[in-house]
Motif scaffolding. Structure first.
Motif, PDB file in Angstrom:
ATOM      1  N   VAL A 121      -1.826   1.186   0.981  1.00  0.00           N
ATOM      2  CA  VAL A 121      -2.173   0.153  -0.001  1.00  0.00           C
ATOM      3  C   VAL A 121      -1.470   0.441  -1.320  1.00  0.00           C
ATOM      4  CG1 VAL A 121      -4.049  -0.957  -1.275  1.00  0.00           C
ATOM      5  CG2 VAL A 121      -4.420  -0.228   1.072  1.00  0.00           C
ATOM      6  N   ASP A 122      -1.476   1.697  -1.749  1.00  0.00           N
ATOM      7  CA  ASP A 122      -0.827   2.086  -2.997  1.00  0.00           C
ATOM      8  C   ASP A 122       0.667   1.783  -2.943  1.00  0.00           C
ATOM      9  OD1 ASP A 122      -1.211   2.995  -5.524  1.00  0.00           O
ATOM     10  OD2 ASP A 122      -1.058   5.121  -5.031  1.00  0.00           O
ATOM     11  N   LEU A 123       1.279   2.096  -1.819  1.00  0.00           N
ATOM     12  CA  LEU A 123       2.711   1.844  -1.627  1.00  0.00           C
ATOM     13  C   LEU A 123       3.012   0.349  -1.716  1.00  0.00           C
ATOM     14  CD1 LEU A 123       4.821   3.497   1.174  1.00  0.00           C
ATOM     15  CD2 LEU A 123       4.928   1.045   0.834  1.00  0.00           C
ATOM     16  N   LEU A 124       2.179  -0.465  -1.060  1.00  0.00           N
ATOM     17  CA  LEU A 124       2.368  -1.915  -1.075  1.00  0.00           C
ATOM     18  C   LEU A 124       2.265  -2.476  -2.488  1.00  0.00           C
ATOM     19  CD1 LEU A 124       0.188  -2.873   2.023  1.00  0.00           C
ATOM     20  CD2 LEU A 124       2.673  -3.046   1.859  1.00  0.00           C
ATOM     21  N   LEU A 125       1.294  -1.992  -3.239  1.00  0.00           N
ATOM     22  CA  LEU A 125       1.097  -2.483  -4.592  1.00  0.00           C
ATOM     23  C   LEU A 125       2.260  -2.098  -5.495  1.00  0.00           C
ATOM     24  CD1 LEU A 125      -2.703  -1.716  -4.808  1.00  0.00           C
ATOM     25  CD2 LEU A 125      -1.696  -3.990  -4.926  1.00  0.00           C
ATOM     26  N   ASP A 126       2.800  -0.884  -5.299  1.00  0.00           N
ATOM     27  CA  ASP A 126       3.960  -0.453  -6.084  1.00  0.00           C
ATOM     28  C   ASP A 126       5.163  -1.356  -5.831  1.00  0.00           C
ATOM     29  OD1 ASP A 126       2.831   1.630  -7.474  1.00  0.00           O
ATOM     30  OD2 ASP A 126       3.319   3.149  -5.975  1.00  0.00           O
ATOM     31  N   VAL A 127       5.422  -1.640  -4.556  1.00  0.00           N
ATOM     32  CA  VAL A 127       6.573  -2.476  -4.210  1.00  0.00           C
ATOM     33  C   VAL A 127       6.355  -3.906  -4.704  1.00  0.00           C
ATOM     34  CG1 VAL A 127       7.937  -3.435  -2.311  1.00  0.00           C
ATOM     35  CG2 VAL A 127       7.191  -1.053  -2.225  1.00  0.00           C
ATOM     36  N   ALA A 128       5.125  -4.423  -4.544  1.00  0.00           N
ATOM     37  CA  ALA A 128       4.828  -5.785  -4.992  1.00  0.00           C
ATOM     38  C   ALA A 128       5.043  -5.919  -6.493  1.00  0.00           C
ATOM     39  CB  ALA A 128       3.395  -6.157  -4.624  1.00  0.00           C
ATOM     40  N   ALA A 129       4.728  -4.853  -7.246  1.00  0.00           N
ATOM     41  CA  ALA A 129       4.882  -4.896  -8.702  1.00  0.00           C
ATOM     42  C   ALA A 129       6.346  -4.794  -9.118  1.00  0.00           C
ATOM     43  CB  ALA A 129       4.075  -3.774  -9.345  1.00  0.00           C
ATOM     44  N   SER A 130       7.127  -3.963  -8.419  1.00  0.00           N
ATOM     45  CA  SER A 130       8.525  -3.741  -8.804  1.00  0.00           C
ATOM     46  C   SER A 130       9.478  -4.761  -8.203  1.00  0.00           C
ATOM     47  CB  SER A 130       8.968  -2.339  -8.387  1.00  0.00           C
ATOM     48  OG  SER A 130       9.020  -2.227  -6.971  1.00  0.00           O
ATOM     49  N   ARG A 143      17.999   0.701  -0.747  1.00  0.00           N
ATOM     50  CA  ARG A 143      17.235  -0.010  -1.777  1.00  0.00           C
ATOM     51  C   ARG A 143      17.443  -1.497  -1.528  1.00  0.00           C
ATOM     52  NH1 ARG A 143      15.842   1.743  -7.101  1.00  0.00           N
ATOM     53  NH2 ARG A 143      16.926   3.694  -6.613  1.00  0.00           N
ATOM     54  N   HIS A 144      16.365  -2.247  -1.327  1.00  0.00           N
ATOM     55  CA  HIS A 144      16.523  -3.676  -1.061  1.00  0.00           C
ATOM     56  C   HIS A 144      15.416  -4.472  -1.748  1.00  0.00           C
ATOM     57  CE1 HIS A 144      13.137  -4.177   1.768  1.00  0.00           C
ATOM     58  NE2 HIS A 144      13.464  -3.001   2.260  1.00  0.00           N
ATOM     59  N   PRO A 145      15.663  -5.747  -2.068  1.00  0.00           N
ATOM     60  CA  PRO A 145      14.637  -6.567  -2.717  1.00  0.00           C
ATOM     61  C   PRO A 145      13.450  -6.800  -1.792  1.00  0.00           C
ATOM     62  CG  PRO A 145      16.532  -7.916  -2.113  1.00  0.00           C
ATOM     63  CD  PRO A 145      16.922  -6.498  -1.874  1.00  0.00           C
ATOM     64  N   LEU A 150       1.421 -10.707  -2.435  1.00  0.00           N
ATOM     65  CA  LEU A 150       0.540  -9.853  -1.636  1.00  0.00           C
ATOM     66  C   LEU A 150      -0.864 -10.449  -1.630  1.00  0.00           C
ATOM     67  CD1 LEU A 150       0.230  -7.139  -0.107  1.00  0.00           C
ATOM     68  CD2 LEU A 150      -0.395  -6.113  -2.300  1.00  0.00           C
ATOM     69  N   VAL A 151      -1.391 -10.697  -0.440  1.00  0.00           N
ATOM     70  CA  VAL A 151      -2.739 -11.241  -0.312  1.00  0.00           C
ATOM     71  C   VAL A 151      -3.540 -10.334   0.613  1.00  0.00           C
ATOM     72  CG1 VAL A 151      -4.165 -13.218   0.324  1.00  0.00           C
ATOM     73  CG2 VAL A 151      -1.870 -13.587  -0.593  1.00  0.00           C
ATOM     74  N   GLY A 152      -4.650  -9.830   0.122  1.00  0.00           N
ATOM     75  CA  GLY A 152      -5.529  -8.999   0.933  1.00  0.00           C
ATOM     76  C   GLY A 152      -6.877  -9.663   1.091  1.00  0.00           C
ATOM     77  N   SER A 153      -7.515  -9.425   2.221  1.00  0.00           N
ATOM     78  CA  SER A 153      -8.864  -9.947   2.416  1.00  0.00           C
ATOM     79  C   SER A 153      -9.710  -8.878   3.090  1.00  0.00           C
ATOM     80  CB  SER A 153      -8.850 -11.227   3.265  1.00  0.00           C
ATOM     81  OG  SER A 153      -8.429 -10.948   4.592  1.00  0.00           O
ATOM     82  N   GLY A 154     -11.009  -8.997   2.919  1.00  0.00           N
ATOM     83  CA  GLY A 154     -11.886  -8.007   3.525  1.00  0.00           C
ATOM     84  C   GLY A 154     -13.343  -8.396   3.381  1.00  0.00           C
ATOM     85  N   ASN A 155     -14.172  -7.691   4.131  1.00  0.00           N
ATOM     86  CA  ASN A 155     -15.624  -7.884   4.095  1.00  0.00           C
ATOM     87  C   ASN A 155     -16.234  -6.678   3.390  1.00  0.00           C
ATOM     88  OD1 ASN A 155     -18.355  -8.130   4.576  1.00  0.00           O
ATOM     89  ND2 ASN A 155     -18.104  -8.878   6.667  1.00  0.00           N
ATOM     90  N   PRO A 156     -16.903  -6.868   2.238  1.00  0.00           N
ATOM     91  CA  PRO A 156     -17.455  -5.740   1.476  1.00  0.00           C
ATOM     92  C   PRO A 156     -18.411  -4.874   2.298  1.00  0.00           C
ATOM     93  CG  PRO A 156     -17.598  -7.772   0.208  1.00  0.00           C
ATOM     94  CD  PRO A 156     -17.180  -8.154   1.596  1.00  0.00           C
ATOM     95  N   GLU A 157     -19.050  -5.458   3.320  1.00  0.00           N
ATOM     96  CA  GLU A 157     -19.992  -4.688   4.138  1.00  0.00           C
ATOM     97  C   GLU A 157     -19.288  -3.568   4.906  1.00  0.00           C
ATOM     98  OE1 GLU A 157     -21.967  -7.381   6.697  1.00  0.00           O
ATOM     99  OE2 GLU A 157     -23.012  -8.445   5.090  1.00  0.00           O
ATOM    100  N   GLU A 158     -17.961  -3.704   5.085  1.00  0.00           N
ATOM    101  CA  GLU A 158     -17.216  -2.712   5.849  1.00  0.00           C
ATOM    102  C   GLU A 158     -16.529  -1.689   4.952  1.00  0.00           C
ATOM    103  OE1 GLU A 158     -14.643  -5.208   8.090  1.00  0.00           O
ATOM    104  OE2 GLU A 158     -16.199  -5.839   9.487  1.00  0.00           O
ATOM    105  N   GLY A 159     -16.884  -1.680   3.672  1.00  0.00           N
ATOM    106  CA  GLY A 159     -16.331  -0.689   2.749  1.00  0.00           C
ATOM    107  C   GLY A 159     -15.591  -1.346   1.603  1.00  0.00           C
ATOM    108  N   GLU A 160     -15.766  -0.782   0.422  1.00  0.00           N
ATOM    109  CA  GLU A 160     -15.106  -1.302  -0.772  1.00  0.00           C
ATOM    110  C   GLU A 160     -13.700  -0.715  -0.902  1.00  0.00           C
ATOM    111  OE1 GLU A 160     -16.164  -3.496  -2.876  1.00  0.00           O
ATOM    112  OE2 GLU A 160     -18.303  -3.683  -2.447  1.00  0.00           O
ATOM    113  N   LEU A 161     -12.839  -1.458  -1.562  1.00  0.00           N
ATOM    114  CA  LEU A 161     -11.520  -0.944  -1.913  1.00  0.00           C
ATOM    115  C   LEU A 161     -11.682  -0.074  -3.155  1.00  0.00           C
ATOM    116  CD1 LEU A 161      -8.592  -1.358  -0.865  1.00  0.00           C
ATOM    117  CD2 LEU A 161      -8.303  -3.056  -2.667  1.00  0.00           C
ATOM    118  N   ARG A 162     -10.967   1.048  -3.202  1.00  0.00           N
ATOM    119  CA  ARG A 162     -11.079   1.930  -4.368  1.00  0.00           C
ATOM    120  C   ARG A 162     -10.781   1.151  -5.652  1.00  0.00           C
ATOM    121  NH1 ARG A 162      -7.689   6.301  -5.102  1.00  0.00           N
ATOM    122  NH2 ARG A 162      -6.164   5.642  -3.554  1.00  0.00           N
TER     123      ARG A 162
END
Length: 311
Positions: A121-130, A143-145, A150-162
């Motif tokens: 997740v951290d890696l994805l967010l870094d690339v999405a930002a840069s 190195r490529h564009p 980035l779209v994420g979805s989830g059910n809070p009952e199965e655990g929160e994202l940090r």
């Protein structure tokens, strides 16, 4: 949820959308529908084009890329790696593109993002930002564009994202199962109509889809012309201070989202109404939880907006 996706489609710099909610509420359906609705993009700007390969025809277009990222994906599958087949067979080092390369120019969708390994997740967010993916593998440096929504979805009952990862998503929304009878019956009728006669169903909604498509195109074209006065910037920053949002990422997102909303509506200037409408999307996931405050994040933001308006 639809508003957040439209804003992200107008300005990818907003930083993606996180959708938490009940199962079966149409989260993935909405994201796929938006990607299918958008006009084709230039083939030269989408996907990955290996060095030495023939460039796409100047006017060639392709559908907007929509890439699903499976939960079990390895880091090599995501970012790309050395093409072992060519390395062993021909003795040459070649890059095998990953999911980030395929998503370039489109959408990268992660269902159950809260169950994905944190370092991915951290890696994805870094690339999405840069907007760029850098791969260093076995003496291979590529190195490529990699510009995508980035779209994420989830059910809070199965655990929160940090919290530190959740904060990196531009917008956050919560989707609940409809509790009014009329809405649920309408959903049943539309699902049934689509399953029975999909062609007729699509025709009924074609005009509405074209209207949305024109609205997005107009928003993208007019985004650079939208002004945000010092008074509106002060209002956005004042709101972030009032609700106790950490850092400056919240107000940057609030500024971009308010501009995108104004552009989406064909306006040339951001108003207090634009800020108020996007504030819950941009800030609700960036608030500290008060031990003694049982009110939800959205309620706290609305309360702060009322106080600013009365001041």
């Amino acid at each position: 949820m639809k508003l957040a996706l439209l804003l992200a489609a107008v300005d990818a710099r907003i930083g993606g959308v996180m959708v938490f909610g009940d199962r079966g509420t149409g989260k993935s359906t909405a994201v796929r529908a938006l990607a299918a609705l958008l006009p084709p993009v230039s083939a030269a700007l989408a996907g990955f084009h290996a060095e030495g390969s023939a460039p796409p025809a100047p006017k060639a277009t392709v559908p907007v890329p929509f890439v699903d990222l499976p939960l079990g994906a390895t880091e090599d599958r995501v970012v790309g790696a050395l093409d072992l087949e060519r390395a062993l067979g021909a003795g040459v080092k070649a890059f095998e593109p990953g999911l980030l390369a395929r998503a370039n120019g489109g959408f990268l969708y992660i269902d159950e993002v809260n169950l994905l390994e944190d370092h991915i997740v951290d890696l994805l967010l870094d690339v999405a930002a840069s907007g760029e993916n850098v791969v260093e593998r076995e003496g291979l440096s590529v190195r490529h564009p990699a510009r995508f929504v980035l779209v994420g979805s989830g059910n809070p009952e199965e655990g929160e994202l940090r919290p530190q990862l959740l904060d990196r998503f531009g917008l956050s929304v919560e989707v609940r199962t409809p509790q009014d009878l009329a809405s649920r019956v309408e959903i049943l009728k539309r699902c049934d109509a689509f399953e029975r006669t999909p062609v007729d169903f699509a025709e009924v909604w074609r005009a509405a889809e074209k209207k949305t498509l024109k609205q997005i195109a107009r928003g993208r074209a007019g985004l650079a012309k939208v002004a945000m006065s010092d008074a509106m910037l002060a209002r956005a920053s004042g709101l972030c201070m009032a609700v106790g949002a950490d850092g400056l990422r919240g107000e940057l997102t609030l500024m971009r989202a308010a501009r995108a909303l104004a552009a989406l509506e064909g306006k040339l200037e951001v108003t207090p109404d634009h800020i108020a409408r996007v504030a819950p999307l941009a800030l609700r996931h960036r608030l500290r939880r008060g031990v003694l405050d049982e009110t939800g994040s959205t309620v706290r933001i609305e309360r702060a907006l009322d106080e600013l308006a009365a001041a």
